[in-house]
Design an enzyme around this catalytic site. Structure first.
Site, PDB file in Angstrom:
ATOM      1  N   LEU A  66       0.898  -1.131  -0.046  1.00 50.76           N
ATOM      2  CA  LEU A  66       0.086  -0.008  -0.060  1.00 50.76           C
ATOM      3  C   LEU A  66       0.930   1.124  -0.078  1.00 50.76           C
ATOM      4  O   LEU A  66       1.896   1.140   0.503  1.00 50.76           O
ATOM      5  CB  LEU A  66      -0.889  -0.021   1.066  1.00 50.76           C
ATOM      6  CG  LEU A  66      -1.959  -1.039   1.148  1.00 50.76           C
ATOM      7  CD1 LEU A  66      -2.399  -1.551   2.589  1.00 50.76           C
ATOM      8  CD2 LEU A  66      -2.897  -0.710   0.256  1.00 50.76           C
ATOM      9  N   PRO A  67       0.109   2.283  -0.276  1.00 53.88           N
ATOM     10  CA  PRO A  67       0.974   3.448  -0.529  1.00 53.88           C
ATOM     11  C   PRO A  67       1.802   4.207   0.418  1.00 53.88           C
ATOM     12  O   PRO A  67       2.920   4.338   0.616  1.00 53.88           O
ATOM     13  CB  PRO A  67       0.095   4.616  -1.212  1.00 53.88           C
ATOM     14  CG  PRO A  67      -1.109   3.857  -1.707  1.00 53.88           C
ATOM     15  CD  PRO A  67      -1.214   2.820  -1.058  1.00 53.88           C
ATOM     16  N   THR A  96       6.443   0.391   1.920  1.00 53.99           N
ATOM     17  CA  THR A  96       7.488   1.131   2.528  1.00 53.99           C
ATOM     18  C   THR A  96       6.696   1.907   3.642  1.00 53.99           C
ATOM     19  O   THR A  96       6.129   2.967   3.121  1.00 53.99           O
ATOM     20  CB  THR A  96       8.408   1.987   1.732  1.00 53.99           C
ATOM     21  OG1 THR A  96       9.180   1.338   0.510  1.00 53.99           O
ATOM     22  CG2 THR A  96       9.342   2.456   2.550  1.00 53.99           C
ATOM     23  N   LYS A 172      15.070  -0.542   3.910  1.00 51.73           N
ATOM     24  CA  LYS A 172      14.581   0.045   2.751  1.00 51.73           C
ATOM     25  C   LYS A 172      14.796   1.447   2.699  1.00 51.73           C
ATOM     26  O   LYS A 172      14.953   2.152   1.638  1.00 51.73           O
ATOM     27  CB  LYS A 172      12.989  -0.313   2.526  1.00 51.73           C
ATOM     28  CG  LYS A 172      12.348   0.319   1.563  1.00 51.73           C
ATOM     29  CD  LYS A 172      12.374  -0.106   0.354  1.00 51.73           C
ATOM     30  CE  LYS A 172      11.856   0.802  -0.648  1.00 51.73           C
ATOM     31  NZ  LYS A 172      12.098   0.574  -2.069  1.00 51.73           N
ATOM     32  N   LYS A 241       7.918  10.693   0.689  1.00 50.88           N
ATOM     33  CA  LYS A 241       7.697   9.768   1.965  1.00 50.88           C
ATOM     34  C   LYS A 241       8.872   8.953   2.468  1.00 50.88           C
ATOM     35  O   LYS A 241       9.282   9.144   3.601  1.00 50.88           O
ATOM     36  CB  LYS A 241       6.518   8.997   1.435  1.00 50.88           C
ATOM     37  CG  LYS A 241       6.048   7.733   2.617  1.00 50.88           C
ATOM     38  CD  LYS A 241       5.513   6.523   1.986  1.00 50.88           C
ATOM     39  CE  LYS A 241       6.258   5.857   1.246  1.00 50.88           C
ATOM     40  NZ  LYS A 241       5.913   4.344   0.736  1.00 50.88           N
TER      41      LYS A 241
HETATM   42  P1  NAD Z   1       0.159   2.164  -6.179  1.00 51.03           P
HETATM   43  O1  NAD Z   1      -0.288   3.585  -5.679  1.00 51.03           O
HETATM   44  O2  NAD Z   1       0.544   2.181  -7.658  1.00 51.03           O
HETATM   45  O3  NAD Z   1      -0.334   1.027  -5.666  1.00 51.03           O
HETATM   46  C1  NAD Z   1      -1.285   1.102  -4.423  1.00 51.03           C
HETATM   47  C2  NAD Z   1      -2.567   0.405  -4.349  1.00 51.03           C
HETATM   48  O4  NAD Z   1      -3.078   0.272  -3.259  1.00 51.03           O
HETATM   49  C3  NAD Z   1      -3.419   0.793  -5.519  1.00 51.03           C
HETATM   50  O5  NAD Z   1      -4.013  -0.182  -6.229  1.00 51.03           O
HETATM   51  C4  NAD Z   1      -4.334   1.390  -4.517  1.00 51.03           C
HETATM   52  O6  NAD Z   1      -5.864   1.520  -5.254  1.00 51.03           O
HETATM   53  C5  NAD Z   1      -4.419   0.558  -3.497  1.00 51.03           C
HETATM   54  N1  NAD Z   1      -4.840   1.191  -2.251  1.00 51.03           N
HETATM   55  C6  NAD Z   1      -4.906   2.476  -1.731  1.00 51.03           C
HETATM   56  N2  NAD Z   1      -5.401   2.712  -0.844  1.00 51.03           N
HETATM   57  C7  NAD Z   1      -5.822   1.501  -0.306  1.00 51.03           C
HETATM   58  C8  NAD Z   1      -6.939   1.357   0.691  1.00 51.03           C
HETATM   59  N3  NAD Z   1      -7.255   2.128   1.543  1.00 51.03           N
HETATM   60  N4  NAD Z   1      -7.448  -0.054   0.694  1.00 51.03           N
HETATM   61  C9  NAD Z   1      -7.394  -0.911  -0.423  1.00 51.03           C
HETATM   62  N5  NAD Z   1      -6.258  -0.651  -1.298  1.00 51.03           N
HETATM   63  C10 NAD Z   1      -5.898   0.692  -1.503  1.00 51.03           C
HETATM   64  O7  NAD Z   1       1.648   2.318  -5.257  1.00 51.03           O
HETATM   65  P2  NAD Z   1       2.808   1.403  -5.525  1.00 51.03           P
HETATM   66  O8  NAD Z   1       3.930   2.096  -6.535  1.00 51.03           O
HETATM   67  O9  NAD Z   1       2.518  -0.139  -6.172  1.00 51.03           O
HETATM   68  O10 NAD Z   1       3.793   1.458  -4.242  1.00 51.03           O
HETATM   69  C11 NAD Z   1       3.182   0.490  -3.171  1.00 51.03           C
HETATM   70  C12 NAD Z   1       4.202   0.404  -2.151  1.00 51.03           C
HETATM   71  O11 NAD Z   1       5.393   0.032  -2.753  1.00 51.03           O
HETATM   72  C13 NAD Z   1       4.586   1.856  -1.474  1.00 51.03           C
HETATM   73  O12 NAD Z   1       4.732   1.797  -0.042  1.00 51.03           O
HETATM   74  C14 NAD Z   1       5.752   2.093  -2.156  1.00 51.03           C
HETATM   75  O13 NAD Z   1       6.515   3.033  -1.259  1.00 51.03           O
HETATM   76  C15 NAD Z   1       6.351   0.636  -2.477  1.00 51.03           C
HETATM   77  N6  NAD Z   1       7.261   0.565  -3.398  1.00 51.03           N
HETATM   78  C16 NAD Z   1       7.039   1.078  -4.832  1.00 51.03           C
HETATM   79  C17 NAD Z   1       7.980   1.038  -5.783  1.00 51.03           C
HETATM   80  C18 NAD Z   1       7.784   1.488  -7.244  1.00 51.03           C
HETATM   81  O14 NAD Z   1       8.439   1.614  -7.902  1.00 51.03           O
HETATM   82  N7  NAD Z   1       6.440   1.954  -7.264  1.00 51.03           N
HETATM   83  C19 NAD Z   1       9.190   0.369  -5.617  1.00 51.03           C
HETATM   84  C20 NAD Z   1       9.432  -0.233  -4.236  1.00 51.03           C
HETATM   85  C21 NAD Z   1       8.475  -0.102  -3.119  1.00 51.03           C
END
Ligand code: NAD
Length: 298
Positions: A66-67, A96, A172, A241
């Site tokens: 999750l974000p 994260t 991380k 963040k």
């Molecule tokens: P994203 O925004 O693409 O995906 C998040 C998902 O969570 C979405 O599908 C959203 O609809 C869902 N969501 C949001 N609030 C919600 C809720 N209350 N209930 C249920 N679902 C909910 O984000 P992402 O890029 O996939 O990143 C997710 C996590 O991974 C973050 O913590 C980020 O820091 C970490 N991360 C991201 C990357 C990257 O390159 N994007 C790399 C490493 C780590």
């Protein structure tokens, strides 16, 4: 026998992870608050439920990706959260979230008889699709061992950082401080070079054959900045963040981060001048404005 796994947060990172788990013959039950994200998972073979609690009533192991830390807390401990489910035994946070959020969540889970592992990932959307992420696990050693084969379907490089919850999260944050610094300072260097008349492609070629080489010069600039596509898949809100959480941790532990503080300011500026949803590579455009330069035509 097919193992059933719950997954919450099937976005940029979580979506491909769900597909890799399905491809490895896991049966995946998803929850997401975006219908588009759910539809994509169901089309790939997953089933869906209507809330975190319903998911925790259905499966023993739940992964979340999750974000933000606040969203993770709400999904884990909120009114309709995972902690209230009747079947869940293990909660694994791939987001994260930062150690300061991971610890109280793990404590609340433990009180409800649920084992918590933090397992944040690195390697970007490309790594999530390829199943080649680095996964930084902390929490009880046995639980890590039990779930390691499943985590290896998400990332080839699974590191057991330590038994204390939050260690994986801190690992991380340290990684993303380095990666966020590399992207910001590479943008600064490229802006200066353009102002002096050097072609961006020339700079990236020289850096990559020299000691200035880093993850921005090797991947982010060639794939998303030189192409002007700004689509590396990791957004500015997430980057800010992570850098913010890292500085907060440094302050809490009394550790000085001179360069890291500058990195935080660079990302705060990018966030202030743009949108959280901007791709993180858009930071280059902010430096172009600050330096009053036009990106050169090929
Ligand atoms: P994203 O925004 O693409 O995906 C998040 C998902 O969570 C979405 O599908 C959203 O609809 C869902 N969501 C949001 N609030 C919600 C809720 N209350 N209930 C249920 N679902 C909910 O984000 P992402 O890029 O996939 O990143 C997710 C996590 O991974 C973050 O913590 C980020 O820091 C970490 N991360 C991201 C990357 C990257 O390159 N994007 C790399 C490493 C780590």
């Amino acid at each position: 026998m097919t193992t059933e796994i719950g997954f919450i947060g099937a976005g940029n990172m979580g979506g491909p992870m769900v597909k890799n788990l399905l491809a490895a013959d896991y049966s995946v039950v998803v929850y997401d608050n975006s219908q588009t994200a759910i539809d994509a998972c169901v089309a790939a073979g997953a089933t869906a439920v209507g809330s975190p609690k319903e998911l925790a009533d259905t499966v023993e192991t739940v992964l979340v990706c999750l974000p933000t830390p606040d969203i993770v807390r709400a999904v884990a401990l909120g009114e309709d959260g995972l902690v209230h489910g009747g079947k869940i035994k293990t909660y694994i946070d791939l987001s994260t979230t930062g150690p300061r959020m991971a610890m109280p969540i793990a404590e609340a889970m433990e009180e409800a008889g649920i084992i918590a592992l933090d397992a944040p990932v690195s390697g970007g959307v490309a790594g999530a699709i390829a199943g080649s992420l680095a996964v930084m696990v902390s929490g009880p050693h046995n639980a890590h061992g039990h779930h390691r084969p499943m985590l290896e379907k998400i990332g080839k490089n699974v590191f057991y950082v330590g038994d204390k919850i939050g260690m994986g999260q801190l690992m991380k944050l340290l990684n993303n401080m380095l990666s966020g610094t590399a992207l910001a300072v590479t943008s600064e260097a490229v802006a200066l070079g353009i102002k002096a008349g050097i072609a961006p492609q020339m700079m990236i070629d020289v850096f990559n054959a020299s000691s200035g080489r880093n993850t921005a010069t090797e991947a982010k600039f060639p794939n998303a900045v030189l192409t002007r596509s700004f689509d590396i898949g990791f957004n500015t809100g997430l980057m800010f963040k992570d850098v913010r959480l890292c500085i907060e941790e440094a302050e809490a532990l009394g550790v000085t981060m001179f360069v890291g503080s500058g990195t935080r300011q660079a990302w705060a500026h990018a966030l202030g001048k743009g949108e959280p949803s901007d791709d993180s590579t858009v930071i280059m455009q902010h430096y172009e404005k600050l330096a009053a330069i036009e990106w050169p035509e090929d």
